[in-house]
Design an enzyme around this catalytic site. Sequence first.
Site, PDB file in Angstrom:
ATOM      1  N   GLU A  42      10.499  -2.882  89.698  1.00 15.06           N
ATOM      2  CA  GLU A  42       9.303  -1.883  89.823  1.00 15.06           C
ATOM      3  C   GLU A  42       9.142  -1.300  91.271  1.00 15.06           C
ATOM      4  O   GLU A  42       9.131  -0.271  91.893  1.00 15.06           O
ATOM      5  CB  GLU A  42       7.965  -2.229  89.478  1.00 15.06           C
ATOM      6  CG  GLU A  42       7.965  -2.337  88.089  1.00 15.06           C
ATOM      7  CD  GLU A  42       7.853  -1.331  87.076  1.00 15.06           C
ATOM      8  OE1 GLU A  42       7.319   0.005  87.835  1.00 15.06           O
ATOM      9  OE2 GLU A  42       8.245  -0.941  86.155  1.00 15.06           O
ATOM     10  N   TYR A 143      -0.693   0.528  89.920  1.00 15.55           N
ATOM     11  CA  TYR A 143       0.568   1.110  88.765  1.00 15.55           C
ATOM     12  C   TYR A 143       1.342  -0.027  88.783  1.00 15.55           C
ATOM     13  O   TYR A 143       1.740  -0.481  87.599  1.00 15.55           O
ATOM     14  CB  TYR A 143       1.128   2.403  89.453  1.00 15.55           C
ATOM     15  CG  TYR A 143       2.262   2.688  88.610  1.00 15.55           C
ATOM     16  CD1 TYR A 143       2.097   3.517  87.309  1.00 15.55           C
ATOM     17  CD2 TYR A 143       3.684   2.303  88.729  1.00 15.55           C
ATOM     18  CE1 TYR A 143       3.259   3.857  86.379  1.00 15.55           C
ATOM     19  CE2 TYR A 143       4.787   2.449  87.790  1.00 15.55           C
ATOM     20  CZ  TYR A 143       4.490   2.997  86.834  1.00 15.55           C
ATOM     21  OH  TYR A 143       5.594   3.568  86.010  1.00 15.55           O
ATOM     22  N   ASP A 161       2.364   7.534  84.519  1.00 14.09           N
ATOM     23  CA  ASP A 161       3.097   7.978  85.672  1.00 14.09           C
ATOM     24  C   ASP A 161       3.410   9.588  85.440  1.00 14.09           C
ATOM     25  O   ASP A 161       2.595  10.245  84.665  1.00 14.09           O
ATOM     26  CB  ASP A 161       4.408   7.226  85.772  1.00 14.09           C
ATOM     27  CG  ASP A 161       5.347   7.474  84.740  1.00 14.09           C
ATOM     28  OD1 ASP A 161       5.072   8.264  83.673  1.00 14.09           O
ATOM     29  OD2 ASP A 161       6.409   6.937  84.791  1.00 14.09           O
TER      30      ASP A 161
END
Length: 317
Positions: A42, A143, A161
């Site tokens: 990520e 996020y 997103d």
Amino acid sequence: MSAHLPDDRDAVREALIAWYEDDHREFPWRRTDDPYRILVSEVMSQQTQLSRVEEAYADFLDRWPEVADLAAAERGEVVSFWSGHSLGYNNRAKYLHEAATQVVEGEVGPADRPPGGGETAEAGGEFPTDPDDLQELMGVGPYTANAVASFAFNNGDAVVDTNVKRVLHRAFGVPDDDAEFAEAAADLMPDGESRVWNNAIMELGGVACGKTPRCDEAGCPWREWCHAYQTGDFTAPDVPTQPSFEGSRRQFRGRVVRLLGEHDEMDLDTLGHRIRVDYTPHGEHGREWLRELLSDLAADGLVQIEERNDLTIARLR
């Protein structure tokens, strides 16, 4: 355009999950539920092309396969690796290293949790499983925390997103508003299935519903409900374009960090001539330009600058 989510939510959910499970891109981080490996993927994927991420991800885990390995590494080594793989924004490497240290030293998560538990605990600490607790990790925002909770622990909220926003706007007329997107995404996600759902809806945006839609070619599972497919209006919220990497400040920042990772220290002019062929001390891309670049890196905690014997000396922190 106003939002109009289909009445039969179950049919919408089942169609998307079946489409994803039938065929999807095989990224290595989709084949694991290890929170460390998912966190690495990520952080690497933030504003970086996935083609660069795949190779860097494999090399990174070859070098630091467990969270304890990364925590034990020298920060300069991690930053040099990051720069050497053109991942950009080197402070992300610094934050990832610090996050690993937090996990290993047991500095994150509920204060009343019992010690031990899981493979990560053997390294001296364990990853929190909740998005809020995951945000205690250095450099991990909402996020990323939600993504790790979703893909490692199946314990996340609906991911929103740019791909997901595009899908929701086109398919169901969700207005270009963050709160509206979050509400619609949460409404659609089936309870307790954040892992498969978030992967599936992001895959839909990446494969079938990109800036140039490929509805029929990709077999989009939502065509029968999709407002854009029915009307031919495929407008979507504007998505900022990634600035060109070649010749950018990010590229030269990376070159500086990589060179300083190979040498204990370098003086200003030696460094300048090594990072760009058109460097001239008093030119447009000379000492003043390089001092600004180094000042930015120093402000990010990556580089240390000192004046010595009428020379400006730079080294990694």
